[in-house]
Each structure stands twice: as C-alpha cells, then as structure tokens.
Design a protein around this motif. Structure first.
Motif, PDB file in Angstrom:
ATOM      1  N   LEU A  97     -55.087 -18.959  31.731  1.00 53.07           N
ATOM      2  CA  LEU A  97     -54.966 -17.849  32.683  1.00 53.07           C
ATOM      3  C   LEU A  97     -53.514 -17.665  33.116  1.00 53.07           C
ATOM      4  CD1 LEU A  97     -56.893 -16.111  34.934  1.00 53.07           C
ATOM      5  CD2 LEU A  97     -55.568 -17.632  36.334  1.00 53.07           C
ATOM      6  N   LEU A  98     -52.862 -18.793  33.373  1.00 52.14           N
ATOM      7  CA  LEU A  98     -51.481 -18.748  33.857  1.00 52.14           C
ATOM      8  C   LEU A  98     -50.557 -18.152  32.802  1.00 52.14           C
ATOM      9  CD1 LEU A  98     -49.811 -19.540  36.272  1.00 52.14           C
ATOM     10  CD2 LEU A  98     -49.571 -21.807  35.335  1.00 52.14           C
TER      11      LEU A  98
ATOM     12  N   LEU B 276     -51.092 -14.468  32.747  1.00 54.84           N
ATOM     13  CA  LEU B 276     -50.535 -13.929  33.992  1.00 54.84           C
ATOM     14  C   LEU B 276     -49.016 -13.844  33.895  1.00 54.84           C
ATOM     15  CD1 LEU B 276     -51.934 -13.218  36.631  1.00 54.84           C
ATOM     16  CD2 LEU B 276     -51.307 -15.454  37.484  1.00 54.84           C
TER      17      LEU B 276
ATOM     18  N   ALA C 128     -46.847 -10.525  34.122  1.00 53.89           N
ATOM     19  CA  ALA C 128     -45.859 -10.417  35.211  1.00 53.89           C
ATOM     20  C   ALA C 128     -44.468 -10.189  34.649  1.00 53.89           C
ATOM     21  CB  ALA C 128     -45.892 -11.673  36.066  1.00 53.89           C
TER      22      ALA C 128
ATOM     23  N   ILE D  20     -44.357  -6.513  33.416  1.00 57.23           N
ATOM     24  CA  ILE D  20     -44.352  -5.459  34.433  1.00 57.23           C
ATOM     25  C   ILE D  20     -43.138  -5.556  35.339  1.00 57.23           C
ATOM     26  CG2 ILE D  20     -45.565  -4.717  36.531  1.00 57.23           C
ATOM     27  CD1 ILE D  20     -48.051  -4.631  35.042  1.00 57.23           C
ATOM     28  N   ASN D  21     -42.758  -6.779  35.711  1.00 54.13           N
ATOM     29  CA  ASN D  21     -41.600  -6.917  36.587  1.00 54.13           C
ATOM     30  C   ASN D  21     -40.281  -6.929  35.826  1.00 54.13           C
ATOM     31  OD1 ASN D  21     -42.680  -7.230  39.374  1.00 54.13           O
ATOM     32  ND2 ASN D  21     -43.815  -8.883  38.407  1.00 54.13           N
TER      33      ASN D  21
ATOM     34  N   LEU E  28     -37.918 -12.884  40.816  1.00 50.86           N
ATOM     35  CA  LEU E  28     -39.308 -12.469  41.030  1.00 50.86           C
ATOM     36  C   LEU E  28     -39.663 -12.408  42.506  1.00 50.86           C
ATOM     37  CD1 LEU E  28     -41.614 -14.082  38.351  1.00 50.86           C
ATOM     38  CD2 LEU E  28     -41.362 -11.694  38.886  1.00 50.86           C
TER      39      LEU E  28
ATOM     40  N   TYR F 260     -43.704  -4.368  49.869  1.00 52.06           N
ATOM     41  CA  TYR F 260     -45.157  -4.388  50.019  1.00 52.06           C
ATOM     42  C   TYR F 260     -45.594  -3.063  50.610  1.00 52.06           C
ATOM     43  CZ  TYR F 260     -44.664  -9.247  49.105  1.00 52.06           C
ATOM     44  OH  TYR F 260     -44.361 -10.427  48.511  1.00 52.06           O
TER      45      TYR F 260
ATOM     46  N   TYR G 277     -58.393 -16.546  41.629  1.00 52.68           N
ATOM     47  CA  TYR G 277     -57.328 -16.059  40.737  1.00 52.68           C
ATOM     48  C   TYR G 277     -57.713 -14.700  40.167  1.00 52.68           C
ATOM     49  CZ  TYR G 277     -56.050 -21.042  40.546  1.00 52.68           C
ATOM     50  OH  TYR G 277     -55.720 -22.323  40.851  1.00 52.68           O
TER      51      TYR G 277
ATOM     52  N   VAL H 258     -55.467 -10.971  41.235  1.00 55.70           N
ATOM     53  CA  VAL H 258     -54.729 -10.089  40.330  1.00 55.70           C
ATOM     54  C   VAL H 258     -55.468  -8.783  40.066  1.00 55.70           C
ATOM     55  CG1 VAL H 258     -53.394 -11.828  39.146  1.00 55.70           C
ATOM     56  CG2 VAL H 258     -55.643 -11.266  38.305  1.00 55.70           C
TER      57      VAL H 258
ATOM     58  N   LYS I  27     -47.532  -4.654  40.906  1.00 56.48           N
ATOM     59  CA  LYS I  27     -46.305  -5.411  40.655  1.00 56.48           C
ATOM     60  C   LYS I  27     -46.222  -6.636  41.574  1.00 56.48           C
ATOM     61  CE  LYS I  27     -41.823  -3.694  39.223  1.00 56.48           C
ATOM     62  NZ  LYS I  27     -40.743  -2.750  39.421  1.00 56.48           N
TER      63      LYS I  27
ATOM     64  N   LEU J 202     -48.972  -9.362  40.845  1.00 57.95           N
ATOM     65  CA  LEU J 202     -48.707 -10.277  39.732  1.00 57.95           C
ATOM     66  C   LEU J 202     -47.692 -11.328  40.136  1.00 57.95           C
ATOM     67  CD1 LEU J 202     -48.624  -7.771  36.807  1.00 57.95           C
ATOM     68  CD2 LEU J 202     -50.099  -9.740  36.991  1.00 57.95           C
ATOM     69  N   ARG J 203     -46.680 -10.867  40.875  1.00 55.98           N
ATOM     70  CA  ARG J 203     -45.631 -11.785  41.288  1.00 55.98           C
ATOM     71  C   ARG J 203     -46.180 -12.865  42.215  1.00 55.98           C
ATOM     72  NH1 ARG J 203     -41.756  -8.018  43.585  1.00 55.98           N
ATOM     73  NH2 ARG J 203     -42.802  -8.455  45.521  1.00 55.98           N
ATOM     74  N   GLU J 204     -46.948 -12.439  43.202  1.00 58.70           N
ATOM     75  CA  GLU J 204     -47.445 -13.403  44.185  1.00 58.70           C
ATOM     76  C   GLU J 204     -48.535 -14.289  43.597  1.00 58.70           C
ATOM     77  OE1 GLU J 204     -45.901 -13.910  46.788  1.00 58.70           O
ATOM     78  OE2 GLU J 204     -44.661 -12.112  46.664  1.00 58.70           O
ATOM     79  N   SER J 205     -49.348 -13.734  42.680  1.00 59.77           N
ATOM     80  CA  SER J 205     -50.439 -14.546  42.147  1.00 59.77           C
ATOM     81  C   SER J 205     -49.902 -15.697  41.320  1.00 59.77           C
ATOM     82  CB  SER J 205     -51.386 -13.689  41.327  1.00 59.77           C
ATOM     83  OG  SER J 205     -50.695 -13.093  40.283  1.00 59.77           O
ATOM     84  N   ILE J 206     -48.741 -15.524  40.677  1.00 59.19           N
ATOM     85  CA  ILE J 206     -48.156 -16.649  39.922  1.00 59.19           C
ATOM     86  C   ILE J 206     -47.885 -17.818  40.858  1.00 59.19           C
ATOM     87  CG2 ILE J 206     -46.049 -17.411  38.780  1.00 59.19           C
ATOM     88  CD1 ILE J 206     -46.063 -14.966  37.199  1.00 59.19           C
ATOM     89  N   LYS J 207     -47.292 -17.494  42.022  1.00 62.71           N
ATOM     90  CA  LYS J 207     -47.002 -18.563  42.987  1.00 62.71           C
ATOM     91  C   LYS J 207     -48.289 -19.229  43.461  1.00 62.71           C
ATOM     92  CE  LYS J 207     -43.150 -15.767  44.293  1.00 62.71           C
ATOM     93  NZ  LYS J 207     -42.614 -14.798  45.235  1.00 62.71           N
TER      94      LYS J 207
ATOM     95  N   VAL K   7     -51.262 -19.372  41.911  1.00 63.12           N
ATOM     96  CA  VAL K   7     -51.886 -20.188  40.866  1.00 63.12           C
ATOM     97  C   VAL K   7     -51.118 -21.486  40.693  1.00 63.12           C
ATOM     98  CG1 VAL K   7     -52.510 -20.281  38.440  1.00 63.12           C
ATOM     99  CG2 VAL K   7     -52.821 -18.176  39.680  1.00 63.12           C
ATOM    100  N   LEU K   8     -49.784 -21.406  40.705  1.00 64.33           N
ATOM    101  CA  LEU K   8     -48.983 -22.610  40.469  1.00 64.33           C
ATOM    102  C   LEU K   8     -49.217 -23.661  41.547  1.00 64.33           C
ATOM    103  CD1 LEU K   8     -45.570 -21.293  39.210  1.00 64.33           C
ATOM    104  CD2 LEU K   8     -47.123 -22.825  38.037  1.00 64.33           C
TER     105      LEU K   8
ATOM    106  N   ARG L  30     -47.733 -14.474  51.811  1.00 67.41           N
ATOM    107  CA  ARG L  30     -47.528 -13.331  50.928  1.00 67.41           C
ATOM    108  C   ARG L  30     -48.617 -13.152  49.864  1.00 67.41           C
ATOM    109  NH1 ARG L  30     -43.298 -10.402  52.236  1.00 67.41           N
ATOM    110  NH2 ARG L  30     -41.770 -11.391  53.577  1.00 67.41           N
TER     111      ARG L  30
ATOM    112  N   LYS M 172     -50.224  -6.554  57.981  1.00 69.43           N
ATOM    113  CA  LYS M 172     -51.042  -7.490  57.197  1.00 69.43           C
ATOM    114  C   LYS M 172     -50.459  -8.899  57.275  1.00 69.43           C
ATOM    115  CE  LYS M 172     -52.818  -4.279  53.781  1.00 69.43           C
ATOM    116  NZ  LYS M 172     -52.707  -3.852  52.391  1.00 69.43           N
TER     117      LYS M 172
END
Lengths: 112, 494
Positions: free
Chosen positions: A86-87, A90, A94, A97-98, A106, A111, B144, B148, B153, B156-161, B163-164, B231, B297
């Motif tokens: 999954l990672l 992802l 990411a 897109i970014n 990143l 927001y 997870y 997402v 945008k 995706l950025r925040e979900s990486i953090k 998940v990690l 975040r 929020k």
C-alpha cells in the motif's frame, strides 16, 4: 546463537531507522522494510533458538522447536507485506501528483 | 451464550463484505449500509444489556481452553466502548452521503467504514496481545483506505506520514510482544498478568511496560508522540475525520488503560507517575496547538490531544475515583469529538473555507448549526450540566485525593483554554457582520448535515444531564478494573 541474532536484529533496526530519517521517499520505505525484518527476526530469537525438529508431528521425534513464534511471524509478515505494498502505491501516487519525492518539499499549508 | 461476544466484530465484517460486492449501485449501498449500521447498533446494545445483567462473557475461540487459544473478553468496559463506537458509526453513516461525492461513495467507502468498525470493536474485545496487534492492523488498514479516499494533493501527502508512523509503531508493537513472550512465555493477557504478578514486575518487565506505553502512546497521541496527528486528521473528508477523531486515538487510550491496570500494575511509583507528567505536558501542548491556528478543522483536531491528556491523568493517578473519571471521559470524548468533527465539517462546507479569518456572520444563515456548535463547545469544555463536567470532576477529585495539585491546576487551566479555542470559532465565524453566503448551492446539504450531529449531541447532553443513570455503571466498571483478579479468574477459570 541468540546473541548473534540480537546483534543482527539491532543492525537491521539501526539501518532501518537511518533510512527512515532520509529525505527520499523510497529510502524511507526501504527503511520500514528493514525494520520489519528486524522485528521478525526478534520474534524468532525471543522464542529461544533451541535445536529441535520442525514443529510438524512426526513419529519418533521428542524435541520440537517452539511453534508459536513462527505463527506470529507468519501473521506479521503478511500484514507488513500488505502495508508495504500500500505504501509503495501511495508513494507512487503522491510523487506523481505532488511532483516530488523529497520529504522536505512534501510539506505545505494549502488546506482548502 | 458466550458466542454473543463475537457479534460486534462479525456483523460489521459481513456487512463490509456484502457492500463491497454492490459498490457500484450507490443508492442501494448507501441505504443498505444505513440498515446494517442500525441493526448492528441494536444487536450490540442488546449484548451490552446482557453483559450488564449477567456479567462478563468470555468466548474461547474454537473451544481451546483459555491460555492456549484466543479469547474474546466481553466485559462491561469493552462492551460500553463497543456500544459507543456503534453509536458514532450510526451517526457517521447518516452523515456520509451529505459530505462525500458519489464517486467516493462508490469507491468502497462503506466497506472501509465497516472494516474500521470491526477492527475497533475487535481491539476493544480481545483478550490476547498479538490478536490486539492484528485488530490494530485491521483498523489501521481500513483507516489508510479512508484517509486517501478522494485522492487530493494534501491527502496523499499527509497519508504518507500517517502510514509511516503507524507502520513504525506497529513494528515496535510486534517487537515488544516478542520481548514479553520471551519473559513470561505467553501472549494471553490474563496469563501474562498472572505471571507478571508472580514475580511482581521486576527488572526487565518494567522496561517492557514502558515500551508498550510508547507503542500505545503513539496511537493515542500522548505528548512527545503527538506530532503526527493534527494534519493527517483534517485532510480527509469530514466524515472520515469524525470517525478517526472519535475512535482511533481512543483505542490507544483503552489499550493503555487495559495493560496498565491488568498486567503492569505493580511498579506504580515509576510508570504511573510518569503518566501524570506526560498527561500534563500533553494537555499543555494540545491546547497551545488549538489556540495557535485559524483553521477551524485544525482547532478541533488539536483538541483531541488535551482530551487524551485528561484520560491519561486518570490512569496515572490510579485510584477508583480517577479511573471512573477516565472511563466517563473516554465515553464522553468519543461522542463529543464525533459531534465536533461533523459540525466543523459542515461549517467548513457551507462557508466554503476552513479559514476562520474568511468567515463571519454564519448564524444569520445557519442558526441551527451555530447553536449546535455553541452547545458542543460547552460540552467539550465541561460546563456543569453537560457530560464533560462529570468526567473532569471525577478526575480532579481523584487528583486532589492523591494530592497531585500540579496536574489538577494544569487540567483546570487547559479546560479554560479549550473553551477559549472553541468559542473563538463561534464568535469569529458565527457572530459578526452578516455577509452573503459564499456558496449558496450548498445550503440545503449543509442543513441536512446538522441532523446526525444533533442526534449525537442530544446523547452527549443526556450523558451529562442524566448522569445518575449512567454513573453507577461507570463506577462498577472502575471497581472491576481496579481488581484485576476478577478478569484473570473469569478468563482462566480458576
């Protein structure tokens, strides 16, 4: 034997953490993979590495290795496999897109 | 009869699988999910009443006797939390169609949703540490997927953090379980508790206890380990934020409560006094975050952190009064965080922005939403007739009883700052000059969003006003929690 395994697990954890603290996204994922290898080796070691037959019932064998840690590791392996795949996807999305795979770039405050 | 224990896990699991097959028929999925969630809630309510009247239900999976198989322990604490989880699930499933786009809904939202509920219920019910890890992963994997969903945008950025940090803490959890297994030779909670008791938690066991605390504190966002939370929690859809804010950190708090009252309760002077300091720091840093930002929020997301501090304070003080405060606060906070995330999501939706500086005079257009928000802020801060008050009162009584003046003062001060941070949203966003509604086409949906939040808020107010109905149950839970022998005996049957 346990001592060697503990040192090896420690090395895996160290390199894993070092890679986690890098900027490049793919390195971080490699770091998580190394850490999960270290964790799995630890489970195996903690069940004590006594010599014995594989834990499959066979006639004439008295002495088996501990079957529980092996079951725990198997569960943990598939879970970390799922999370890692999954990672990876992802990270791919990411980065696409970014437009960057650098963790320093990143961050942001846009927001809505 | 003990098979009832598995229903809160099994029913959402089956529901999630069923809605996965029909995910393209959005209307059908939506209505079916509502039915499933309500039925699930009713059945769980019935199981809760059964446990309340008949006592703890222990299910030995596959009829293997306790330390050898996996056990599900449906005691009153676990069942109370499972019931609260399902109440929030019902509110969220009615809120979801308003805030999600049709495409997001058809992309397995309801499957992830039910998997999350299943994982959370499982984590509350299990009596086995490795099984707890597996249920953590079930709920994390679902989260997870939810975080997402929408593919933005920032998401995706925040979900990486997200998940990690969760992957890392899961691996630490596995390692810690391995350490505990090598010392006590079991992963069953009751048997581990028994064996730790026999040696009175000496030496390495306290280290393992602290490692467990680090793992659960990462999930629960306790002071040095809270940086990942705000975040990622605000980037997904409001309904997802509500689910996360209401359920995920509370699973961490529950795990701390369970392990440190059942297994590691012998070195209280070391571990539990550490909790008190960390609880104070958690409260302070949480409220500093909440008053430092103009994103509505983010204000609510930061308010999760001091609430965790309050619960940890009760565990740290470790008397019957303070534990009852923790449990009351846990239930209250699950509900009110659900309400607040839903309301703030609705506010940001109708205002077209989540920046406080860009909104004003919303009460002229949305009076219901505004007053609901005002009421919810009072409930959160702990103004007397509402539910936040009783939990905090018990915690502070517990703190004064043990003469922990420092933490009591920090708790009172942070309550004030929590009220300030929430009322700031109300004053700046809802009061002020009447401006044109920024996005008029959202008006109808925005009003519909208020309904599930209002239902949850009613329950929250009821929890405070009718405290006499609920409090005896909470008190009996805290008596039960403070005497781990009952748990051990009911699982190991000696």
């Amino acid at each position: 034997m346990e001592l060697i395994m503990a040192v090896l697990g420690g090395i895996l954890f160290t390199t894993g953490v070092y890679n986690l603290l890098q900027k490049q996204l793919l390195r971080i994922i490699i770091g998580t993979a190394l850490i999960s290898h270290g964790a799995h080796l630890f489970i195996l070691t903690m069940g004590e590495l006594k010599t014995g037959a594989p834990p499959v019932l066979t006639e004439g064998v008295e002495n088996y290795t501990d079957p529980l840690p092996q079951a725990l590791i198997l569960t943990s392996i598939v879970i970390s496999f799922g999370v890692t795949s999954l990672l990876l996807v992802l990270a791919y999305r990411a980065a696409k897109i970014n437009g960057t795979d650098n963790m320093e770039e990143l961050r942001g405050t846009d927001y809505e | 009869m003990s098979n009832l224990t598995v229903l809160p896990i099994l029913l959402p699991l089956v529901a999630g699988i069923i809605v996965a097959f029909i995910h393209k028929k959005t209307t059908l999925t939506r209505n079916l999910s509502k039915v499933f969630a309500v039925v699930n809630f009713l059945i769980v309510g019935w199981v809760f009443l059964h446990v309340k009247n008949q006592g703890t239900l222990v299910l030995e999976m596959g009829s293997w006797e306790a330390p050898f198989g996996i056990v599900l322990v449906g005691d009153l604490l676990a069942m109370t939390l499972v019931l609260t989880t399902n109440i929030i699930a019902v509110a969220c499933v009615f809120f979801a169609p308003q805030s999600l786009t049709e495409k997001e809904e058809s992309f397995y939202f309801y499957t992830f949703f039910f998997m999350l509920i299943s994982g959370v219920s499982g984590a509350f019910l299990t009596g086995d540490l490795f099984n707890l890890f597996v249920f953590f992963e079930v709920l994390l994997m679902a989260s997870y997927g939810l975080i997402v969903l929408g593919n933005g945008k920032a998401q995706l950025r925040e979900s990486i953090k997200y998940v990690l940090i969760n992957l890392f803490s899961s691996m630490l959890f596995v390692t810690t379980i391995a350490f505990l297994y090598s010392v006590v030779g079991t992963v069953n909670m009751a048997q581990a508790a028994q064996r730790v008791q026999e040696v009175e938690q000496q030496g390495v066991l306290t280290t393992i206890a602290i490692l467990f605390f680090f793992v659960f504190a990462t999930k629960a966002a306790v002071f040095p380990l809270y940086y990942w939370l705000p975040r990622p929690y605000i980037s997904p859809n409001p309904v997802v934020s509500a689910l996360f804010g209401a359920l995920l950190t509370k699973v961490g708090v529950y795990s701390i409560l369970r392990t440190f009252t059942l297994i590691f309760n012998h070195e209280v002077g070391l571990t539990h006094s550490l909790f008190i300091y960390l609880a104070a720091l958690t409260m302070i840093f949480g409220v500093i975050g909440a008053i430092s930002t103009n994103n509505i929020k983010l204000i609510v997301a930061y308010n999760i952190i001091p609430a965790v501090g309050f619960m940890l304070m009760g565990i740290g003080i470790f008397t019957e009064v303070s534990i009852s405060g923790t449990i009351y606060y846990l239930v209250h906070d699950m509900i009110i965080k659900g309400v607040l995330f839903l309301l703030v999501g609705a506010t940001a939706y109708v205002a077209g922005t989540s920046d406080l500086r860009k909104m004003s005079g919303l009460i002229h257009h949305y009076p219901v939403l505004g007053w609901l928000f005002f009421l919810a802020s009072l409930v959160l801060a702990g103004i007397p007739p509402f539910s936040g008050f009783i939990g905090k009162l018990q915690l502070i009584r517990g703190g004064l009883g043990e003469e922990e003046i420092m933490i009591v003062l920090v708790a009172l001060l942070s309550s004030l700052l929590i009220l300030f941070s929430m009322i700031r949203i109300f004053i700046r966003g809802y009061w002020g000059d009447k401006i044109e509604i920024p996005v008029p086409e959202r008006e109808k949906k925005g009003k519909k969003m208020a309904l599930p939040a209002a239902a949850l808020l009613t329950l929250s107010v009821l929890l405070g006003v009718g405290a006499e109905w609920f409090f005896p149950t909470i008190q009996s839970i805290s008596q039960y929690i403070m005497d781990p022998e009952i748990y051990i005996d009911s699982v190991l049957k000696e």
